[in-house]
Design a protein around this motif. Structure first.
Motif, mmCIF file in Angstrom:
data_model
loop_
_atom_site.group_PDB
_atom_site.id
_atom_site.type_symbol
_atom_site.label_atom_id
_atom_site.label_comp_id
_atom_site.label_asym_id
_atom_site.label_seq_id
_atom_site.Cartn_x
_atom_site.Cartn_y
_atom_site.Cartn_z
ATOM 1 N N ASN A 113 0.832 -1.202 0.000
ATOM 2 C CA ASN A 113 0.000 0.000 0.000
ATOM 3 C C ASN A 113 0.871 1.258 0.000
ATOM 4 O OD1 ASN A 113 -2.390 -1.457 0.005
ATOM 5 N ND2 ASN A 113 -2.537 -1.496 2.238
ATOM 6 N N LYS A 114 1.988 1.177 0.697
ATOM 7 C CA LYS A 114 2.930 2.293 0.724
ATOM 8 C C LYS A 114 3.550 2.508 -0.654
ATOM 9 C CE LYS A 114 7.308 3.747 2.802
ATOM 10 N NZ LYS A 114 8.422 3.352 3.711
ATOM 11 N N VAL A 115 3.925 1.417 -1.326
ATOM 12 C CA VAL A 115 4.529 1.506 -2.664
ATOM 13 C C VAL A 115 3.530 2.085 -3.664
ATOM 14 C CG1 VAL A 115 5.423 0.146 -4.595
ATOM 15 C CG2 VAL A 115 6.172 -0.358 -2.263
ATOM 16 N N VAL A 116 2.298 1.574 -3.624
ATOM 17 C CA VAL A 116 1.262 2.071 -4.527
ATOM 18 C C VAL A 116 0.979 3.544 -4.261
ATOM 19 C CG1 VAL A 116 -1.191 1.885 -5.089
ATOM 20 C CG2 VAL A 116 0.197 -0.175 -4.923
ATOM 21 N N GLU A 117 0.947 3.900 -2.994
ATOM 22 C CA GLU A 117 0.694 5.298 -2.627
ATOM 23 C C GLU A 117 1.791 6.210 -3.169
ATOM 24 O OE1 GLU A 117 -1.462 8.289 -1.328
ATOM 25 O OE2 GLU A 117 -2.117 6.244 -0.863
#
Length: 417
Positions: A186-190
């Motif tokens: 989720n951090k990478v996508v964000e």
């Protein structure tokens, strides 16, 4: 020598003094109960049995705290041996449990694989050796070694505190790796997908705030203009007034006249509308792009599946083929942040088994320190290091060895059960 041989005496001192002055009494007892020692003495060998390799490994501080190292050589009763075994057992369990919690960090911290295994083995060795060594040294009740034992106790307490805290993160990595991967993806996508539309939304909001400020300026300037115009209608005629031109631009020009003028150079009361339109457009475009991306990610089965299918390069950069975090330091950082955050917020149910295992580490460490302090402060343990008693005991053994060397083994009755 059987400890029960001293049961007829009031104290060890009485036992040692009596037998040291009259070793034949003990020699006769040995002849009757341990004829094998007579034969050994005649061969000049009364040393303890040779310890095998695996026994040496088992007794090493790399494996456990050896209870034999927690007391001296004299006045050792069954109760003291039992106490030493219990203390050593708790210390060993505590050190081993803390090590189990630290190993996952060592493995994940370098990215797993062969390097992770090597790192885990090194940390396993270092942690076990440090824990068992400081536990053994801290338990030393020898008055002559008190300063060293005190220093070792401080080191052991610090080590237990550090390893207990670290083990919580280790158990988080071990038990909740799927959750950690979810947090990281989720951090990478964000950062890589949602960042641009979110920046546009934020920029749109900023421009809209500027529009409000510009509108306030327009209102203030308009009020000033109206006040002055009330004094002189002719002087402040909208067709000729420079102040009116500052507010609305040249009189009678079409709206298209202002299209090519930069926002910063627009008249006071035309600037708010331009800023509002630009802000709404920027925010709307960002929101639409974000909604589209989020919908696409959701339809793909989630962030991890979306990266695997649509952004293969980004996926390979941050994750292994089985969906685990590729960067070891990132995995440790996320585990630490997730564990401490939920612990502080009281969301303990979300930590699940990791919290229970970490709790056991706290319990074992606490028991280990308490048992260590209790053991080293027992007067009966300190007496086992009594140098006077040790000297008397050594003299007794020397006298007995010499006496046995001159004895013949008693005849063994084969019919005797």
């Amino acid at each position: 020598m059987n400890k029960n041989s001293s049961s007829l005496y009031d104290s060890w001192d009485d036992f040692l003094e009596d037998h040291r002055c009259n070793p034949n009494k003990l020699i006769d007892w040995i002849k009757q109960n341990h004829p094998d020692l007579v034969e050994k003495a005649k061969n000049g060998n009364l040393s303890p049995e040779t310890i095998g390799f695996w026994q040496k490994v088992l007794n090493s501080e790399l494996v456990r705290v050896n209870p034999r190292d927690l007391h001296g050589d004299v006045m050792v009763t069954d109760a003291i041996e039992k106490e030493s075994k219990l203390t050593a057992g708790i210390q060993t369990i505590s050190n081993l449990w803390n090590t189990v919690g630290v190993v996952p960090i060592a493995h994940a911290g370098v990215g797993g694989g062969v390097s992770g295994v090597i790192s885990a083995v090194i940390v396993l060795w270092a942690s076990q050796l440090a824990g068992n060594s400081t536990s053994t040294a801290a338990s030393n009740a020898n008055p002559a070694s008190r300063k060293w034992a005190n220093a070792a106790l401080v080191g052991n307490i610090a080590l237990n505190l550090g390893l207990t805290g670290i083990s919580g993160v280790g158990f988080e990595i071990l038990m909740n790796s799927d959750k950690l991967s979810e947090i990281y993806v989720n951090k990478v996508v964000e950062e890589h997908l949602y960042a641009t539309p979110r920046r546009n939304i934020a920029e749109g909001e900023r421009v809209l705030e500027q529009a409000k400020v510009a509108q306030n300026i327009c209102d203030i300037k308009t009020a000033e203009y109206q006040a002055e115009r009330g004094k002189s209608e002719k002087l402040y005629d909208p067709k000729t007034s420079s102040l009116h031109e500052q507010l609305h631009g040249p009189h009678g020009v079409p709206s298209s006249y202002f299209d090519k003028i930069p926002t910063a150079d627009l008249p006071y009361c035309r600037k708010p509308k331009r800023l509002e339109d630009d802000g709404e457009k920027l925010r709307g475009q960002g929101q639409k792009e974000l909604d589209t991306l989020q919908s696409t990610v959701e339809q793909s089965g989630g962030s991890l599946e979306y990266l695997k299918k649509e952004k293969r390069g980004l996926y390979s950069q941050h994750f292994t083929e089985n969906g685990r975090i590729a960067a070891g330091q990132e995995a440790v950082s996320i585990a630490m942040g997730n564990f401490s955050s939920k612990l502080i917020k009281g969301e303990w149910d979300k930590l699940g088994l990791a919290l229970m295992l970490a709790g056991l580490s706290v319990i074992f460490s606490g028991l280990s320190v308490l048992m260590t302090v209790r053991h080293r402060n027992k007067p009966s343990i300190s007496l086992t290091f009594d140098p006077t008693a040790k000297q008397a005991f050594d003299e007794l053994i020397h006298a007995v060895a010499e006496g046995l060397n001159d004895q013949e083994p008693p005849a063994i009755d084969d019919d005797k059960p």
